[in-house]
Scaffold this motif. Sequence first.
Motif, PDB file in Angstrom:
ATOM      1  N   LEU A  18       0.444  -0.991   0.232  1.00 60.82           N
ATOM      2  CA  LEU A  18       0.216   0.102  -0.175  1.00 60.82           C
ATOM      3  C   LEU A  18       0.652   1.457   0.139  1.00 60.82           C
ATOM      4  CD1 LEU A  18      -2.719   0.966   0.268  1.00 60.82           C
ATOM      5  CD2 LEU A  18      -2.890   1.236   2.726  1.00 60.82           C
ATOM      6  N   PRO A  19       2.236   1.549   0.672  1.00 53.10           N
ATOM      7  CA  PRO A  19       2.076   2.752   0.587  1.00 53.10           C
ATOM      8  C   PRO A  19       3.455   2.894  -0.241  1.00 53.10           C
ATOM      9  CG  PRO A  19       3.565   1.035   3.082  1.00 53.10           C
ATOM     10  CD  PRO A  19       2.423   0.329   1.944  1.00 53.10           C
ATOM     11  N   MET A  20       3.959   1.687  -1.223  1.00 47.76           N
ATOM     12  CA  MET A  20       4.606   1.669  -2.398  1.00 47.76           C
ATOM     13  C   MET A  20       3.416   2.376  -3.133  1.00 47.76           C
ATOM     14  SD  MET A  20       7.099  -0.896  -3.013  1.00 47.76           S
ATOM     15  CE  MET A  20       7.988   0.278  -4.202  1.00 47.76           C
ATOM     16  N   LEU A  21       2.021   1.698  -3.715  1.00 43.93           N
ATOM     17  CA  LEU A  21       0.918   2.611  -4.516  1.00 43.93           C
ATOM     18  C   LEU A  21       0.606   3.923  -3.968  1.00 43.93           C
ATOM     19  CD1 LEU A  21      -1.202  -0.886  -3.990  1.00 43.93           C
ATOM     20  CD2 LEU A  21      -0.374  -0.030  -5.895  1.00 43.93           C
ATOM     21  N   VAL A  22       0.457   4.460  -2.850  1.00 42.68           N
ATOM     22  CA  VAL A  22      -0.036   5.674  -2.689  1.00 42.68           C
ATOM     23  C   VAL A  22       1.308   6.111  -3.305  1.00 42.68           C
ATOM     24  CG1 VAL A  22      -0.271   7.155  -0.830  1.00 42.68           C
ATOM     25  CG2 VAL A  22      -1.307   4.648  -0.833  1.00 42.68           C
ATOM     26  N   ALA A  23       2.724   5.647  -3.061  1.00 40.98           N
ATOM     27  CA  ALA A  23       3.472   6.584  -3.403  1.00 40.98           C
ATOM     28  C   ALA A  23       3.585   6.957  -4.875  1.00 40.98           C
ATOM     29  CB  ALA A  23       5.195   6.234  -2.678  1.00 40.98           C
ATOM     30  N   GLN A  26       1.104   9.887  -5.786  1.00 35.32           N
ATOM     31  CA  GLN A  26       0.642  10.901  -5.084  1.00 35.32           C
ATOM     32  C   GLN A  26       2.217  11.151  -5.543  1.00 35.32           C
ATOM     33  OE1 GLN A  26      -1.328  12.790  -2.873  1.00 35.32           O
ATOM     34  NE2 GLN A  26      -2.369  10.534  -2.855  1.00 35.32           N
ATOM     35  N   GLY A  27       2.660  10.784  -7.170  1.00 33.55           N
ATOM     36  CA  GLY A  27       3.330  11.952  -6.806  1.00 33.55           C
ATOM     37  C   GLY A  27       4.949  10.953  -6.290  1.00 33.55           C
ATOM     38  N   PHE A  28       5.606  10.433  -5.279  1.00 33.14           N
ATOM     39  CA  PHE A  28       6.531  10.671  -4.211  1.00 33.14           C
ATOM     40  C   PHE A  28       7.543   9.769  -5.664  1.00 33.14           C
ATOM     41  CE2 PHE A  28       2.990  11.024  -0.632  1.00 33.14           C
ATOM     42  CZ  PHE A  28       2.756  12.252  -0.350  1.00 33.14           C
ATOM     43  N   PHE A  29       6.830   9.305  -6.391  1.00 33.04           N
ATOM     44  CA  PHE A  29       8.399   8.277  -6.692  1.00 33.04           C
ATOM     45  C   PHE A  29       8.373   9.666  -7.867  1.00 33.04           C
ATOM     46  CE2 PHE A  29       6.281   4.089  -5.093  1.00 33.04           C
ATOM     47  CZ  PHE A  29       7.456   4.120  -4.643  1.00 33.04           C
ATOM     48  N   ALA A  30       7.769   9.929  -8.891  1.00 33.57           N
ATOM     49  CA  ALA A  30       8.268  10.765 -10.306  1.00 33.57           C
ATOM     50  C   ALA A  30       8.726  11.746  -8.961  1.00 33.57           C
ATOM     51  CB  ALA A  30       6.567  11.386 -10.071  1.00 33.57           C
ATOM     52  N   ASP A  31       9.110  12.339  -8.152  1.00 27.77           N
ATOM     53  CA  ASP A  31      10.070  12.832  -7.407  1.00 27.77           C
ATOM     54  C   ASP A  31      11.288  13.088  -7.385  1.00 27.77           C
ATOM     55  OD1 ASP A  31       7.064  15.049  -7.309  1.00 27.77           O
ATOM     56  OD2 ASP A  31       7.245  15.040  -5.080  1.00 27.77           O
ATOM     57  N   GLU A  32      11.318  11.526  -7.030  1.00 26.50           N
ATOM     58  CA  GLU A  32      12.538  10.806  -6.955  1.00 26.50           C
ATOM     59  C   GLU A  32      12.842  10.814  -8.006  1.00 26.50           C
ATOM     60  OE1 GLU A  32      13.983  10.547  -4.291  1.00 26.50           O
ATOM     61  OE2 GLU A  32      12.798  11.117  -2.414  1.00 26.50           O
ATOM     62  N   GLU A 217       9.048   6.184  -0.153  1.00 28.08           N
ATOM     63  CA  GLU A 217       7.211   4.997   0.736  1.00 28.08           C
ATOM     64  C   GLU A 217       7.571   5.713   2.183  1.00 28.08           C
ATOM     65  OE1 GLU A 217       7.395   0.359   1.803  1.00 28.08           O
ATOM     66  OE2 GLU A 217       9.363   1.217   0.457  1.00 28.08           O
ATOM     67  N   ILE A 218       8.957   6.447   2.838  1.00 31.40           N
ATOM     68  CA  ILE A 218       7.950   7.012   4.227  1.00 31.40           C
ATOM     69  C   ILE A 218       7.126   8.057   3.560  1.00 31.40           C
ATOM     70  CG2 ILE A 218       9.374   8.362   5.595  1.00 31.40           C
ATOM     71  CD1 ILE A 218      12.002   6.693   5.293  1.00 31.40           C
ATOM     72  N   ARG A 219       7.738   9.206   2.602  1.00 28.90           N
ATOM     73  CA  ARG A 219       6.644   9.789   2.546  1.00 28.90           C
ATOM     74  C   ARG A 219       4.882   9.350   2.817  1.00 28.90           C
ATOM     75  NH1 ARG A 219       8.230  13.696  -2.501  1.00 28.90           N
ATOM     76  NH2 ARG A 219       6.237  14.511  -1.162  1.00 28.90           N
ATOM     77  N   ALA A 220       5.078   8.217   2.191  1.00 30.92           N
ATOM     78  CA  ALA A 220       3.160   7.324   1.564  1.00 30.92           C
ATOM     79  C   ALA A 220       2.825   7.292   2.889  1.00 30.92           C
ATOM     80  CB  ALA A 220       3.457   6.539   0.650  1.00 30.92           C
ATOM     81  N   VAL A 221       4.002   6.465   4.123  1.00 28.41           N
ATOM     82  CA  VAL A 221       3.483   5.505   5.169  1.00 28.41           C
ATOM     83  C   VAL A 221       2.746   6.715   6.034  1.00 28.41           C
ATOM     84  CG1 VAL A 221       4.666   4.866   7.319  1.00 28.41           C
ATOM     85  CG2 VAL A 221       5.137   4.115   4.681  1.00 28.41           C
TER      86      VAL A 221
END
Length: 304
Positions: A18-23, A26-32, A217-221
């Motif tokens: 779930l945290p990875m799906l949310v990341a 939410q664009g958190f992976f793209a930010d990285e 992932e931490i941002r998503a958590v």
Amino acid sequence: MLKQVRSEGIGVSTAFALPMLVARDQGFFADEGLDVTFHDNRQAQRLPDTIVDPALVDSIRTHVPFEEGDVNIYRACEWGQIRRARDSRRGGKIIGKRSSVAVMAIVSAPGSKYTYPQTLRNAPISVSFHNGNHYATLQMLEGFMARDEINVVGQHHTFGLEAVRRGDVAAIALTEPWLTVAEKQGFQKVIETHYAGSEIAGPELDADTYAAMRRAEIRAVDLINADKKRFLPYLIAALPEGVRETVTPDDFWLPRLRFVEPEPYTRDEFERAYAWIRSWDLIGPGTDFADIVDNRFLPESVAA
């Protein structure tokens, strides 16, 4: 161009990812600088109706896409990941602990005589061999009865619930969202626990990429823990058609859903888990921490 990473995460393992799906959403992976996509493994979860010997079940079976190179990373229970890292044919190694702290419960049919752990002595319990529900069931019950009185049989949850209802088996071990499905249908919880898991990755997933994934992932958590109910539709959507329509976010007990910052997997944790798996004859001898664990990200406090 974003770096491509392929993960498991749609299906039975959705709660763990779930945290990875949310990341991702939410664009958190793209930010990285990452483009993380997810493999749908719902069909891969099917098993024959009943198996009584875990030695006849391949520990890799639900993670074949990883072994075939279609997936770079996946997550599952601590015990099963030790076995799968040992069995991996393409050099998959445990690279760290996952962020999802899984829940597992044994439930019996509505009105059943199986109302507390000791009533399950010698009674058949449905599990999925070499997965968290198998290992967690053994751990939960060995404090209440002799090991040879624990009777587990392998079935898939989709069919296992009906097997419990018919009386073919006494109970079944479930995680979310199946646990909520069962309780909504009046099944009674016998015992419940939480347990840790880890991630396995192929050698192509380098340390910098994993560190970037971990930051996202931490941002998503943090986001999930601030409002868990908001993200329950991910879990509901992972259920089969005809089942997902029977539950809503209001049916879930939110304290069961626990997400933490992922950490390295330590030698001490490995030694304890490996010795326990060996004691049940669910893995062979001769596996060392260095053979199957490669922590791709080490905080300075650990690395020092």
